[in-house]
Every structure is written in C-alpha cells, then in structure tokens.
Design an enzyme around this catalytic site. Structure first.
Site, PDB file in Angstrom:
ATOM      1  N   CYS A  13       0.866  -1.190   0.000  1.00 33.76           N
ATOM      2  CA  CYS A  13       0.000   0.000   0.000  1.00 33.76           C
ATOM      3  C   CYS A  13       0.899   1.234   0.000  1.00 33.76           C
ATOM      4  O   CYS A  13       2.058   1.155  -0.397  1.00 33.76           O
ATOM      5  CB  CYS A  13      -0.970  -0.031   1.183  1.00 33.76           C
ATOM      6  SG  CYS A  13      -0.195  -0.013   2.813  1.00 33.76           S
ATOM      7  N   ASN A  16       2.213   1.485   4.401  1.00 35.18           N
ATOM      8  CA  ASN A  16       2.524   0.226   5.097  1.00 35.18           C
ATOM      9  C   ASN A  16       2.204   0.311   6.594  1.00 35.18           C
ATOM     10  O   ASN A  16       2.851  -0.325   7.418  1.00 35.18           O
ATOM     11  CB  ASN A  16       3.989  -0.193   4.879  1.00 35.18           C
ATOM     12  CG  ASN A  16       4.314  -1.636   5.281  1.00 35.18           C
ATOM     13  OD1 ASN A  16       5.444  -1.939   5.639  1.00 35.18           O
ATOM     14  ND2 ASN A  16       3.345  -2.526   5.226  1.00 35.18           N
ATOM     15  N   CYS A  18      -1.507   0.801   7.371  1.00 35.28           N
ATOM     16  CA  CYS A  18      -2.953   0.514   7.479  1.00 35.28           C
ATOM     17  C   CYS A  18      -3.336  -0.734   6.684  1.00 35.28           C
ATOM     18  O   CYS A  18      -3.555  -1.808   7.252  1.00 35.28           O
ATOM     19  CB  CYS A  18      -3.783   1.709   7.009  1.00 35.28           C
ATOM     20  SG  CYS A  18      -3.556   3.211   7.990  1.00 35.28           S
ATOM     21  N   ARG A  19      -3.413  -0.621   5.360  1.00 38.97           N
ATOM     22  CA  ARG A  19      -3.980  -1.710   4.551  1.00 38.97           C
ATOM     23  C   ARG A  19      -3.057  -2.908   4.394  1.00 38.97           C
ATOM     24  O   ARG A  19      -3.481  -4.055   4.612  1.00 38.97           O
ATOM     25  CB  ARG A  19      -4.387  -1.167   3.177  1.00 38.97           C
ATOM     26  CG  ARG A  19      -5.549  -0.201   3.233  1.00 38.97           C
ATOM     27  CD  ARG A  19      -5.683   0.570   1.943  1.00 38.97           C
ATOM     28  NE  ARG A  19      -4.555   1.485   1.745  1.00 38.97           N
ATOM     29  CZ  ARG A  19      -4.373   2.236   0.666  1.00 38.97           C
ATOM     30  NH1 ARG A  19      -5.231   2.166  -0.339  1.00 38.97           N
ATOM     31  NH2 ARG A  19      -3.338   3.056   0.579  1.00 38.97           N
ATOM     32  N   SER A  20      -1.803  -2.679   3.985  1.00 36.04           N
ATOM     33  CA  SER A  20      -0.963  -3.851   3.698  1.00 36.04           C
ATOM     34  C   SER A  20      -0.534  -4.625   4.949  1.00 36.04           C
ATOM     35  O   SER A  20      -0.476  -5.859   4.885  1.00 36.04           O
ATOM     36  CB  SER A  20       0.245  -3.489   2.814  1.00 36.04           C
ATOM     37  OG  SER A  20       1.124  -2.590   3.437  1.00 36.04           O
ATOM     38  N   ASP A 130      -8.387   3.741   1.046  1.00 34.35           N
ATOM     39  CA  ASP A 130      -7.430   4.204   2.047  1.00 34.35           C
ATOM     40  C   ASP A 130      -8.192   4.678   3.293  1.00 34.35           C
ATOM     41  O   ASP A 130      -8.978   5.620   3.211  1.00 34.35           O
ATOM     42  CB  ASP A 130      -6.625   5.355   1.436  1.00 34.35           C
ATOM     43  CG  ASP A 130      -5.548   5.882   2.362  1.00 34.35           C
ATOM     44  OD1 ASP A 130      -5.527   5.493   3.548  1.00 34.35           O
ATOM     45  OD2 ASP A 130      -4.720   6.677   1.890  1.00 34.35           O
TER      46      ASP A 130
HETATM   47  P1  4NP Z   1      -1.861   2.801   4.026  1.00 37.06           P
HETATM   48  O1  4NP Z   1      -2.579   4.132   4.565  1.00 37.06           O
HETATM   49  O2  4NP Z   1      -1.297   3.150   2.678  1.00 37.06           O
HETATM   50  O3  4NP Z   1      -2.975   1.828   3.943  1.00 37.06           O
HETATM   51  O4  4NP Z   1      -0.797   2.444   5.044  1.00 37.06           O
HETATM   52  C1  4NP Z   1      -1.958   5.368   4.663  1.00 37.06           C
HETATM   53  C2  4NP Z   1      -1.082   5.632   5.697  1.00 37.06           C
HETATM   54  C3  4NP Z   1      -0.504   6.878   5.824  1.00 37.06           C
HETATM   55  C4  4NP Z   1      -0.812   7.866   4.908  1.00 37.06           C
HETATM   56  C5  4NP Z   1      -1.683   7.611   3.864  1.00 37.06           C
HETATM   57  C6  4NP Z   1      -2.250   6.350   3.743  1.00 37.06           C
HETATM   58  N1  4NP Z   1      -0.245   9.161   5.056  1.00 37.06           N
HETATM   59  O5  4NP Z   1      -0.677  10.079   4.333  1.00 37.06           O
HETATM   60  O6  4NP Z   1       0.677   9.353   5.874  1.00 37.06           O
END
Ligand code: 4NP
Length: 162
Positions: A13, A16, A18-20, A130
């Site tokens: 993702c 790294n 939240c989703r992955s 997201d």
């Molecule tokens: P992820 O979610 O890609 O699922 O880990 C996010 C985590 C952090 C951010 C965006 C999406 N950020 O903008 O810092």
C-alpha cells in the site's frame, strides 16, 4: 528469501501502516489455519518512505485485534526493486500503488503483479479504500475486503495455479 518450495506473497500500500499490514496479518492467519504456514512466505511494504520503522496505525491494530488478528509486531518498510527477485505475488491495494509498482518492475519479472482485489470476486471494488483519513468504519471495511481477497488468494495458491 523464501525456501525453494515456498510461495512468497508481498502486500503493498502507500504507507505500510494501514492496509498492507492488515493484509499481511489476515493472510498469515488464514494460511496458518489452512496448515500452510510453512509453505507461504508473507510480507508487506509501502511505496512511500513516510512511515519506515513504524508500527501499524493504532486504529488498524485495534480493528484487526477485534477479529482475532495480531498485527502489532509489524514494522513498516518501503518497497525495494529486489522485492521483484523475492516475491511470486506482489499485490497492490489500489491502482495508484499498482502503477508505482509497474514503474519499478523489471521487464523480466516472472511473478504475478496485480491488484489484491482481483482475488475477491464478490466485490465490484478494484481498490481497498485508504482508511487513513476515515473513521473506524474505514478500518472495518478494509478488513472485510482483505478477508475476502485473502481467502481467494489462498485458494489460488493452495490450488497450485500461478
Ligand atoms: P496505508 O494508509 O497506505 O494503507 O498504510 C496510509 C497511511 C498513511 C498515509 C496515507 C495512507 N499518510 O498520508 O501518511
């Protein structure tokens, strides 16, 4: 590196956190329950360098724990071009991250690079949304989608297709 008889899977993702990592935790647990823990190497990473070394987002840790998955031990890392040497399956959480991976992918990569939700035939979505700027419901939706796609992926791998 995976052992010779292992199938290796990398979930990707943006951050790294939240989703992955959620996908890594869920898929690891499903593989364990199916008696496939030793047969499959599972990892996750982000396309960005924003959260390197961080634990998963506390909201992701809680949402996963509510369904019996422990992801609190995971630490974020950024994707590296050497991941294309290591992983049989590289699965992106959304179209933006897939495009980023495609731009890094060596021309001779023989693995499977696609959207993770390609393995979840019961949803019309292509992207795992997201949840970072959403509330708890966003994290529950991530888990619903990740559980569905993980089951489909496990079936594909255990069934022996590539
Ligand atoms: P992820 O979610 O890609 O699922 O880990 C996010 C985590 C952090 C951010 C965006 C999406 N950020 O903008 O810092």
């Amino acid at each position: 590196m995976p052992a010779a008889n292992q199938t290796s899977v990398l979930f990707v993702c943006l951050g790294n956190i939240c989703r992955s990592p959620t996908a890594e935790g869920v898929f690891t647990e499903l593989a364990q329950r199916a008696g496939q823990a030793d047969a499959i190497l599972v990892d996750s990473c982000g396309t960005s360098n924003w959260h390197i070394g961080s634990t998963p987002d506390p909201r992701a840790i809680v949402a996963a724990a509510e369904r019996g998955y422990n992801i609190s031990y995971l630490r974020a890392r950024q994707v590296n071009v050497s991941d294309f040497d290591t992983f049989d399956y590289i699965l992106a959480m959304d179209e933006d991250n897939l495009a980023e991976l495609q731009s890094l992918c060596p021309g001779d990569y023989r693995g499977h690079l696609s959207l993770f939700l390609d393995f979840a035939p019961d949803t019309p979505l292509t992207d795992v949304p997201d949840p970072y700027y959403k509330g708890d419901q966003g994290f529950a939706e991530v888990l619903d989608l990740v559980e569905s796609a993980s089951a489909g992926l496990l079936q594909r791998i255990v069934g022996g297709h590539s």
